[in-house]
Design an enzyme around this catalytic site. Structure first.
Site, PDB file in Angstrom:
ATOM      1  N   GLU A  70      -3.328   8.153   6.941  1.00 24.07           N
ATOM      2  CA  GLU A  70      -1.890   8.174   7.698  1.00 24.07           C
ATOM      3  C   GLU A  70      -1.042   8.794   6.707  1.00 24.07           C
ATOM      4  OE1 GLU A  70      -0.951   4.407   9.195  1.00 24.07           O
ATOM      5  OE2 GLU A  70      -1.792   4.638  11.115  1.00 24.07           O
TER       6      GLU A  70
ATOM      7  N   GLU B 177      -7.538   4.903  15.446  1.00 19.58           N
ATOM      8  CA  GLU B 177      -7.119   3.405  15.448  1.00 19.58           C
ATOM      9  C   GLU B 177      -6.338   3.013  16.755  1.00 19.58           C
ATOM     10  OE1 GLU B 177      -4.731   2.396  12.134  1.00 19.58           O
ATOM     11  OE2 GLU B 177      -5.905   3.468  10.826  1.00 19.58           O
TER      12      GLU B 177
ATOM     13  N   ARG C  18       0.927  -1.268  -0.038  1.00 23.61           N
ATOM     14  CA  ARG C  18       0.036  -0.040   0.025  1.00 23.61           C
ATOM     15  C   ARG C  18       0.927   1.103  -0.083  1.00 23.61           C
ATOM     16  NH1 ARG C  18      -2.368  -0.070   6.364  1.00 23.61           N
ATOM     17  NH2 ARG C  18      -0.452   0.697   7.026  1.00 23.61           N
TER      18      ARG C  18
ATOM     19  N   HIS D 210      -3.348  -9.668  12.701  1.00 27.41           N
ATOM     20  CA  HIS D 210      -3.765  -8.170  13.522  1.00 27.41           C
ATOM     21  C   HIS D 210      -4.852  -8.478  14.331  1.00 27.41           C
ATOM     22  CE1 HIS D 210      -4.142  -4.188  14.601  1.00 27.41           C
ATOM     23  NE2 HIS D 210      -3.191  -3.861  14.042  1.00 27.41           N
TER      24      HIS D 210
HETATM   25  C1  GAL Z   1      -2.372   1.636  10.762  1.00 32.67           C
HETATM   26  C2  GAL Z   1      -2.959   1.761   9.351  1.00 32.67           C
HETATM   27  C3  GAL Z   1      -4.176   0.710   9.326  1.00 32.67           C
HETATM   28  C4  GAL Z   1      -3.447  -0.706   9.851  1.00 32.67           C
HETATM   29  C5  GAL Z   1      -2.972  -0.477  11.395  1.00 32.67           C
HETATM   30  C6  GAL Z   1      -2.341  -1.973  11.846  1.00 32.67           C
HETATM   31  O1  GAL Z   1      -1.067   2.158  10.572  1.00 32.67           O
HETATM   32  O2  GAL Z   1      -3.626   3.057   9.642  1.00 32.67           O
HETATM   33  O3  GAL Z   1      -4.595   0.328   8.112  1.00 32.67           O
HETATM   34  O4  GAL Z   1      -2.525  -0.943   8.984  1.00 32.67           O
HETATM   35  O5  GAL Z   1      -1.707   0.385  11.171  1.00 32.67           O
HETATM   36  O6  GAL Z   1      -2.040  -1.697  13.042  1.00 32.67           O
END
Ligand code: GAL
Length: 684
Positions: free
Chosen positions: A164, A317, A125, A368
């Site tokens: 991000e 997040e 990505r 995850h």
């Molecule tokens: C963030 C991201 C998410 C996912 C997450 C995993 O950096 O925005 O899409 O990858 O980390 O911890």
């Protein structure tokens, strides 16, 4: 509307959302990874868990536009309708963080080039160059169509631009953009030559076209070139954000817009972005294995609140359990996940969201954690998620309220960038580590702190801490002088005010702009041997306080007291007998200078002194005596957060009610469960 014309005054857009929904609760939702039967199960389970907002479409570009110019939004219609029918609002993302593979194949110049000249490829990505015109045109086209189609959809309550931002490109197009940025900054090539100090190593530029991004070079890069490339990259990403923001605003003046920050992320200067956001949003993944993570997380949360200038922010997040991108991914217990969420609310968050709702079966993040694990709803993690949803509903009285702080701690990205050039006295003096070390004692004692950009108005603060601000301009120095003049305590740490905004060293005894204020001046930077140097404390200063292990570590400065009282001296080594820590009066205030990295108890002594002089106390006096208890006052509520594995019995001053349990607290004590929290509203 002109580019970037939003202002902090628009915070009402977000307030309207939380007035309707209360604390936002949910996570990233990736329906493109699942079939419609699963969507229906998701919507039902979300509602049962108290989820009221999900972020949709962050990585959906290839699904929306499977081939150039084609649009496929029908599936999203169904998802949004379904979520709306279940009272789950949508934070709809522009999908621009991950372009479809065809874009890079057709237009290789849209792909980013790293400092070694390697062009990266699709398959992960973030494979785009922020400087690429073609990428940006395509990103705006898909954003425009998405926004046109959904601006009036009742499920959509917030917009989320990209994901991000943090992409940097060293390729040809980026080089051209960098030059354009430099022309704007410097006007003439000679001004650039002066700023970059190109008389050194024959680096002089006769023509703008000779200038390149700091790609791989035989030896050290010019530090100002490197600093400017960081400034440029951050500005460029902000431009990308603003372009998409303007597309949204042209169609929707009402709903809040955000993008997700990443705490102390090194590649973007968030101070320069925050005013463009209706609400600041953060992604935070503290390491459960790191004993400092509760304090460090609190500092990041204070930064997020401070970026919004007192406005609420959202935790966009976090992980419900383990992440999958460290080498060894310790999980969080559901209790810890809840506690970390409540910590964010205590520090001003009006939203608590996760990455992600449902654990992926395929792809790079299949291990995850998620709110809904692979094993399904009948799991400890999901039970915890439901419990948290219920808790957050009870915390509605704190929505929109702020965390009053009388202590400012200075931090800025430019200083951090500039201080981290490879060639410096020591790589062991780390700006962020300094910031964290100075913040921790305040966290432990329950003193509220705002993170403040150097040069900001300091009128609201009685104590101003400057752990390390390497770049300091006249204006920022003046603000510190003003703060002291009106009675504040000002504490300055080592390697501050070393350079000007061109990253050139200020000549003269240091810290050049502050020696008059501090009554002390220095002449030599001295990295210390591994075991440090003993500090001899002035008995009048140290007396009555048990300061064991008084040492200077890592780095020190050769100082001379020019009127300031010497509180501690180096004992032994290169600096034997010279001042290490000083204090003086300045106007109605007091100033401390800490010319080293002292061990914890000594630093605590300095900070304690400064807090007393500034008349600043903790949210609850007892906090300092109970290790692992975090105390924060937000609006009407007093949050007691127990980061230990045992129940804590905490004395409280008045009768109160715990918002989380509804129980009355009387008799002057409250029990805070292990890895748990109590949120008190004082009676009366
Ligand atoms: C963030 C991201 C998410 C996912 C997450 C995993 O950096 O925005 O899409 O990858 O980390 O911890």
């Amino acid at each position: 509307m002109p580019v970037g014309s939003q202002s902090a005054g628009e915070a009402g857009r977000f307030a309207a959302l939380t007035e309707a929904l209360g604390i936002l609760y949910g996570g990233d939702y990736n329906p493109e990874q699942w079939d419609p039967a699963t969507w229906r199960e998701d919507a039902r389970l979300m509602r049962e868990a108290g989820v009221n907002l999900v972020t949709v479409g962050v990585f959906s570009w290839a699904r929306y536009e499977p081939r150039p110019g084609v649009r496929d939004f029908d599936w999203l219609d169904e998802v949004l309708d379904l979520l709306h029918a279940h009272d789950v609002a949508v934070d709809l993302a522009t999908p621009t963080a991950s372009p479809p593979a065809w874009l890079g194949r057709r237009f290789p110049e849209t792909l980013p080039v790293d400092a070694d000249g390697v062009r990266l490829v699709a398959g992960s990505r973030n494979h785009f160059s922020p400087a690429s015109r073609i990428y940006r045109e395509h990103a705006l086209a898909i954003t425009t169509d998405l926004v046109d189609r959904y601006a009036d959809h009742p499920a959509v309550r917030m917009w989320h631009v990209g994901n991000e931002f943090g992409q940097v490109c060293y390729g040809e197009e980026s080089a051209r953009e960098f030059r354009r940025w430099l022309v704007e900054r410097y006007g003439t090539i000679e001004r650039l030559n002066d700023a970059w100090g190109t008389a050194f190593w024959s680096q002089h530029y006769a023509d703008w076209d000779e200038i390149l991004p700091p790609r791989r070079m035989p030896y050290h890069v010019n530090p100002t070139q490197s600093l400017d490339f960081r400034r440029y990259s951050s500005d460029l990403m902000r431009e990308l954000f603003r372009e998409q923001l303007d597309v949204i605003r042209a169609r929707d003046a009402v709903r809040p817009v955000t993008t997700n920050f990443m705490g102390f992320f090194p590649l973007v200067d968030y101070w320069s972005w925050a005013d463009d956001l209706d609400v600041v949003a953060d992604d935070a993944y503290p390491d459960p294995g790191d004993p400092h993570s509760p304090a460090d997380a609190a500092l990041t949360q204070d930064l997020m609140r401070s970026l919004g200038q007192g406005r609420p922010w959202v935790l966009m997040e976090q992980a419900a359990g383990a992440v999958s991108w460290r080498e060894h991914n310790l999980p969080k217990s559901p209790e810890r996940s809840r506690l970390e969420s409540l910590q964010a609310v205590a520090r001003g968050a009006d939203g608590v969201c996760f990455f992600q709702w449902r654990a992926a079966r395929a792809g790079a993040e299949r291990f995850h954690s998620a709110m809904l694990p692979h094993a399904g709803p009948d799991t400890r993690v999901h039970e915890g998620v439901r419990r948290l949803g219920a808790d957050l509903r009870l915390l509605r009285p704190v929505v929109g309220t702020t965390v009053p702080a009388r202590v400012a701690i200075l931090f800025d990205w430019e200083s951090w960038w500039a201080a981290h050039e490879l060639a410096r006295p020591t790589v062991r003096l780390d700006t962020l580590a300094q910031l964290r070390a100075w913040y921790r004692p305040l966290w432990e004692t329950g003193v509220a702190v705002d993170v403040v950009r150097p040069g900001s108005d300091l009128a609201a603060y009685d104590v101003v801490l400057v752990p390390q601000t390497y770049l300091l301009d006249e204006h920022a120095a003046e603000r510190l002088t003003e703060a002291a003049a009106r009675g504040a305590s000002v504490v300055v740490g080592p390697f501050t005010g070393v350079a000007d905004t061109d990253a050139q060293v200020r000549t003269g005894r240091f810290p050049v702009l502050l020696t008059g204020l501090l009554g002390v001046s220095g002449e030599e930077w001295v990295p210390l041997p591994d075991d440090g140097v003993t500090l001899a404390l002035d008995p009048r200063w140290g007396s009555g306080v048990d300061v064991v292990d008084a040492r200077a570590t890592t780095f020190a400065e050769a100082l001379r007291a020019d009127g300031a009282a010497v509180l501690a001296r180096f004992a032994g080594g290169h600096l034997d007998g010279l001042p290490a820590i000083t204090r003086t009066t300045a106007g109605a205030g007091r100033c401390w200078y800490v010319g080293t990295v002292p061990t914890g108890p000594v630093l605590e002594r300095v900070l304690d002194d400064a807090l007393r002089a500034g008349g600043v106390g903790p949210a609850l006096a007892v906090a300092a005596e109970v290790p692992g208890l975090e105390v924060v006052r937000r609006g009407p509520a007093l949050f007691l957060l127990n980061h230990t594995g045992v129940e804590l019995d905490v004395p409280v001053p008045s009768a109160a009610t715990d918002l989380l349990t509804g129980s009355e607290v009387s008799g002057g004590r409250v029990r805070v469960p292990a890895t748990g929290a109590v949120v008190l509203i004082e009676d009366g």
